[in-house]
Design a protein around this motif. Structure first.
Motif: not given
Length: 222
Positions: A1-4, A14-23, A57-60
């Motif tokens: 999962m890729t989350i904004l 503050s803004v971050s992007i993570s994929r499968n729990g990793k920033m 590519e974002l999932d949520a």
């Protein structure tokens, strides 16, 4: 999962992007003038570039819902809803005090008390245990010398942008007042991942920030 992840409840944009729990990337800046409206979308673009992904590519999208700054929350939630509508992806929301409390978990405190400034001697606050679980209701609390006296024998961490004004008022011998810490999108990742897996999504059309108090407009000082 890729989350904004978007956090705008305080002066920290503050803004971050993570994929499968990793920033993958973090962009944030503390601005005394609340320049979120000018910076937020630029930070999103920079985060996408840093993560080397596209919006598609974002999932949520996960957003801080408050409590906190009325203007900051409105800007963050509006942006998050716009991305979700445009990309047809789910919206996740997190409590800003829970995000702030994540900075002190597993550090040996009996209690964690995040506090967000609500002007004058009022703060938005709640209590969390050492694992970050909320154990009291969120409230707008006016601080005085009697505040939190029931915690006098507890090793308590007070954290947030209201710590500086609360420290001289609260007489708690076992308390630690941790300054310079603000809610950040980097603390949203684990919480958002859990909600995504459990499919705890918001209704994008009707979702509103959690202001806690009604907004009262003031006269701008010259």
């Amino acid at each position: 999962m890729t989350i904004l992840h978007i956090e705008t409840s305080t002066k920290n944009c503050s803004v971050s992007i993570s994929r499968n729990g990793k920033m993958l990337c973090l962009c944030e800046e503390y601005d005394q003038n609340y320049g979120h409206s000018e910076k937020l979308h630029q930070f999103v673009n920079w985060a996408l570039e840093g993560a080397e992904i596209s919006l598609k590519e974002l999932d949520a999208v996960c957003v801080s819902k408050g409590p906190g700054s009325y203007t900051g929350l409105r800007i963050g939630v509006s942006a998050a809803k716009g991305f979700c509508f445009g990309l047809d992806i789910p919206l996740i929301s997190l409590n800003s005090l829970e995000i702030l409390g994540q900075t002190q978990i597993d550090k040996g405190f009996d209690l964690i008390i995040p506090m967000i400034d609500a002007r004058r001697m009022e703060v938005y606050t709640a209590s969390f245990d050492d694992n970050g679980k909320m154990i009291s209701d969120i409230e707008a609390k006016v601080l005085d010398e009697t505040s939190f006296q029931e915690l006098a024998d507890k090793k308590t961490a007070f954290v947030g942008d209201a710590v500086e004004k609360s420290k001289p008022v609260l007489n708690l011998p076992h308390a630690e007042f941790i300054e310079g810490i603000h809610p950040s999108a980097k603390q949203m990742i684990a919480l958002a991942e859990k909600k995504f897996i459990q499919k705890e999504f918001e209704d994008v059309a009707y979702f509103e920030p959690f202001y806690l108090k009604e907004f009262i407009a003031g006269i701008k000082k010259s």
